[in-house]
Design a protein around this motif. Sequence first.
Motif, PDB file in Angstrom:
ATOM      1  N   MET A  83     -13.949  -2.319  -0.491  1.00  0.00           N
ATOM      2  CA  MET A  83     -13.468  -2.229   0.882  1.00  0.00           C
ATOM      3  C   MET A  83     -14.462  -3.057   1.693  1.00  0.00           C
ATOM      4  N   VAL A  84     -14.009  -4.158   2.298  1.00  0.00           N
ATOM      5  CA  VAL A  84     -14.943  -5.113   2.897  1.00  0.00           C
ATOM      6  C   VAL A  84     -14.604  -5.345   4.360  1.00  0.00           C
ATOM      7  N   ALA A  85     -15.639  -5.695   5.123  1.00  0.00           N
ATOM      8  CA  ALA A  85     -15.494  -6.092   6.527  1.00  0.00           C
ATOM      9  C   ALA A  85     -16.424  -7.267   6.758  1.00  0.00           C
ATOM     10  N   TRP A  86     -15.846  -8.444   6.963  1.00  0.00           N
ATOM     11  CA  TRP A  86     -16.610  -9.662   7.180  1.00  0.00           C
ATOM     12  C   TRP A  86     -16.360 -10.163   8.592  1.00  0.00           C
ATOM     13  N   TYR A  87     -17.444 -10.421   9.317  1.00  0.00           N
ATOM     14  CA  TYR A  87     -17.345 -10.935  10.692  1.00  0.00           C
ATOM     15  C   TYR A  87     -16.457 -10.021  11.547  1.00  0.00           C
ATOM     16  N   ILE A 114       0.420   2.717  -1.585  1.00  0.00           N
ATOM     17  CA  ILE A 114       0.293   1.344  -2.069  1.00  0.00           C
ATOM     18  C   ILE A 114      -0.278   1.389  -3.475  1.00  0.00           C
ATOM     19  N   ASP A 115       0.453   0.823  -4.440  1.00  0.00           N
ATOM     20  CA  ASP A 115      -0.043   0.789  -5.808  1.00  0.00           C
ATOM     21  C   ASP A 115       0.500  -0.441  -6.524  1.00  0.00           C
ATOM     22  N   ASN A 116      -0.043  -0.693  -7.711  1.00  0.00           N
ATOM     23  CA  ASN A 116       0.334  -1.861  -8.504  1.00  0.00           C
ATOM     24  C   ASN A 116       0.281  -3.135  -7.662  1.00  0.00           C
ATOM     25  N   CYS A 117      -0.762  -3.248  -6.852  1.00  0.00           N
ATOM     26  CA  CYS A 117      -0.958  -4.425  -6.006  1.00  0.00           C
ATOM     27  C   CYS A 117      -2.350  -4.982  -6.262  1.00  0.00           C
ATOM     28  N   LEU A 118      -2.478  -6.306  -6.204  1.00  0.00           N
ATOM     29  CA  LEU A 118      -3.793  -6.905  -6.373  1.00  0.00           C
ATOM     30  C   LEU A 118      -4.672  -6.535  -5.175  1.00  0.00           C
ATOM     31  N   PHE A 119      -4.318  -6.995  -3.979  1.00  0.00           N
ATOM     32  CA  PHE A 119      -4.976  -6.572  -2.745  1.00  0.00           C
ATOM     33  C   PHE A 119      -4.125  -5.487  -2.098  1.00  0.00           C
ATOM     34  N   GLY A 120      -4.785  -4.573  -1.432  1.00  0.00           N
ATOM     35  CA  GLY A 120      -4.050  -3.488  -0.799  1.00  0.00           C
ATOM     36  C   GLY A 120      -3.597  -3.858   0.601  1.00  0.00           C
ATOM     37  N   ILE A 121      -4.467  -3.638   1.594  1.00  0.00           N
ATOM     38  CA  ILE A 121      -4.182  -3.959   2.997  1.00  0.00           C
ATOM     39  C   ILE A 121      -5.185  -5.015   3.439  1.00  0.00           C
ATOM     40  N   ASP A 122      -4.680  -6.133   3.942  1.00  0.00           N
ATOM     41  CA  ASP A 122      -5.513  -7.282   4.283  1.00  0.00           C
ATOM     42  C   ASP A 122      -5.316  -7.619   5.755  1.00  0.00           C
ATOM     43  N   LEU A 123      -6.368  -7.436   6.568  1.00  0.00           N
ATOM     44  CA  LEU A 123      -6.327  -7.761   7.989  1.00  0.00           C
ATOM     45  C   LEU A 123      -7.140  -9.023   8.228  1.00  0.00           C
ATOM     46  N   SER A 137       3.004  -6.299  -6.260  1.00  0.00           N
ATOM     47  CA  SER A 137       2.616  -7.635  -5.803  1.00  0.00           C
ATOM     48  C   SER A 137       2.326  -8.518  -7.010  1.00  0.00           C
ATOM     49  N   GLY A 138       2.087  -9.805  -6.742  1.00  0.00           N
ATOM     50  CA  GLY A 138       1.638 -10.700  -7.792  1.00  0.00           C
ATOM     51  C   GLY A 138       0.178 -10.450  -8.135  1.00  0.00           C
ATOM     52  N   ASP A 139      -0.360 -11.300  -8.998  1.00  0.00           N
ATOM     53  CA  ASP A 139      -1.745 -11.117  -9.437  1.00  0.00           C
ATOM     54  C   ASP A 139      -2.597 -12.362  -9.209  1.00  0.00           C
ATOM     55  N   SER A 140      -2.215 -13.186  -8.226  1.00  0.00           N
ATOM     56  CA  SER A 140      -2.934 -14.425  -7.964  1.00  0.00           C
ATOM     57  C   SER A 140      -3.992 -14.221  -6.883  1.00  0.00           C
ATOM     58  N   HIS A 141      -5.237 -14.523  -7.226  1.00  0.00           N
ATOM     59  CA  HIS A 141      -6.304 -14.509  -6.221  1.00  0.00           C
ATOM     60  C   HIS A 141      -6.244 -15.757  -5.347  1.00  0.00           C
ATOM     61  N   ASP A 142      -5.660 -16.824  -5.841  1.00  0.00           N
ATOM     62  CA  ASP A 142      -5.572 -18.047  -5.046  1.00  0.00           C
ATOM     63  C   ASP A 142      -4.742 -17.837  -3.780  1.00  0.00           C
ATOM     64  N   THR A 143      -3.667 -17.062  -3.877  1.00  0.00           N
ATOM     65  CA  THR A 143      -2.795 -16.822  -2.726  1.00  0.00           C
ATOM     66  C   THR A 143      -2.962 -15.410  -2.169  1.00  0.00           C
ATOM     67  N   ASP A 144      -4.001 -14.691  -2.619  1.00  0.00           N
ATOM     68  CA  ASP A 144      -4.283 -13.343  -2.103  1.00  0.00           C
ATOM     69  C   ASP A 144      -3.047 -12.446  -2.171  1.00  0.00           C
ATOM     70  N   ASP A 145      -2.429 -12.376  -3.324  1.00  0.00           N
ATOM     71  CA  ASP A 145      -1.261 -11.513  -3.475  1.00  0.00           C
ATOM     72  C   ASP A 145      -1.647 -10.073  -3.192  1.00  0.00           C
ATOM     73  N   GLY A 146      -0.869  -9.398  -2.368  1.00  0.00           N
ATOM     74  CA  GLY A 146      -1.176  -8.027  -2.012  1.00  0.00           C
ATOM     75  C   GLY A 146       0.055  -7.270  -1.561  1.00  0.00           C
ATOM     76  N   GLY A 151      -9.196  -3.153  -1.898  1.00  0.00           N
ATOM     77  CA  GLY A 151      -8.262  -2.151  -1.394  1.00  0.00           C
ATOM     78  C   GLY A 151      -7.995  -2.307   0.087  1.00  0.00           C
ATOM     79  N   LEU A 152      -9.028  -2.648   0.842  1.00  0.00           N
ATOM     80  CA  LEU A 152      -8.899  -2.877   2.283  1.00  0.00           C
ATOM     81  C   LEU A 152      -9.876  -3.977   2.662  1.00  0.00           C
ATOM     82  N   ARG A 153      -9.351  -4.998   3.352  1.00  0.00           N
ATOM     83  CA  ARG A 153     -10.199  -6.123   3.729  1.00  0.00           C
ATOM     84  C   ARG A 153      -9.989  -6.454   5.198  1.00  0.00           C
TER      85      ARG A 153
END
Length: 480
Positions: free
Chosen positions: A242-246, A185-194, A160-169, A220-222
């Motif tokens: 590994m985060v869970a928001w709301y 999943i490797d060499n990725c900025l974000f892993g799995i994003d739900l 993936s890319g390395d931009s936090h602005d666009t959540d590359d994953g 890694g998991l959001r």
Amino acid sequence: MRPVMRHFMRTFMRPFLRGALRSLPLALPPALLPGLLLASTLLMARTSELAPAAAKPARSSAHDAEAPRVDVDRPKPVFALFERHARVHGLAPLQPLVDAAAAGSTLRPPPGRYAGPVLLTKPLIIDGGGQVSIDAGDKGTVFVLRTDGATLRGLHLTGSGDSHDTDDGCLDVRGHRNRIENLVIDNCLFGIDLKQSSDNALIGNRVRSKPLAIGVRGDGLRLWYSHRNLIERNQIVDSRDMVAWYSNGNVYRGNVGRRSRYSIHFMFANDNLVEDNRFYDNAVGVYFMYTEGGTLRRNLISHATGATGMAVGFKEASNTVVEGNQFIYCAVGIGSDLSPFQPDSKIWIRGNRFAFNGIAMQLTSELGGNVVEDNVFEGNLTNVVQAGRGKAGLNEWHGNFWDDYAGFDRNHDGRGDTPYELYAYADRIWIEQPQARFFKTAPVLELLDFLERLAPFSSPELTLEDRQPRFVKPAPESPA
């Protein structure tokens, strides 16, 4: 109701009052006009106060999956092939195979490497059999799943890319009732994003972030506004969090987390279950922040060391059950701040093993309401730290095993004949002055504490009293 009333007053009532005032007899003193206008303004404010307060948001329900989706993703940039890494220039894209497959069918691509990105917008089973790799050439997001009821199995997602602005994953999930299993999943900025994605199953995946400093890695998991997902037997290694928001009612079971910052960080996330996981070498194990409900059961959390090291943390959390866990060799076993927070709520801490930690339990800004029973405290430098004074009776301590208990069991009932009482002597120096914690085990402070215990020259502070401590240590149960 409140915006409607304000709009009504501003649009209709105030012009009406102005017109009425103009039609009054000229004998009306002009000085009264500002007062009447002020009265109309106060009336509008009063109607705002009388409007019913906004109801507390309800917890997740079975209808969440049917709620309309709100697109909150920042638009993803499109990259030409020449902008991607040269290693993907000669690869065939996977997207044409996905487009050609019929909805509801199974796609088994020929083994090999394919170029990303990939967008899936129909229910489809994509089975790579562990022999299909998709590489986005270090730009953008590798795979976007924007449908319900699809399955991804046996794929390798990378680059993936390395931009936090666009959540590359590597994988963005934007749908319900999908199954993601056995992905590498490797060499990725974000892993799995739900995001706004419920009732999915994530099973047996291995996720690793880019080799960056821990603070600039992706999660890694959001989970964000995603409910009732099953996260089982995954490995999250060298990631950020590994985060869970709301996100409510999710199950984390049998996962492994290593060398990351937060193993799991819950924020405004209620009634989540975390059981039978193993978390090693992370800065923090599991953190409950602004949560209600939730269970932490049969987990092994070890080597959460460093200045902020903590196995389990609570921040204004309520009604959580912590049972059957092992907290080993951490800077702090359980750290609690203003928890439990809601009136008449509790946190139950029972049947856990606290071993070889710097501080087994640290209670700060204490409101009381913790019920601590049938735990094992052994080999810790400090068993319990209670901030403030005169707060020993706020929490309940029952039947715990303390390795420094100095008592007897003459009737052989397995309970000590006298209560276990923990006092703070010279420890109050570093408890009340956190900067002094650097000298916590220094010889001079240990000598001062010894002298204070031998011949107290000040009144020690009672930290806790366990009236019936265990006399014999129970055999701990190993996490599954």
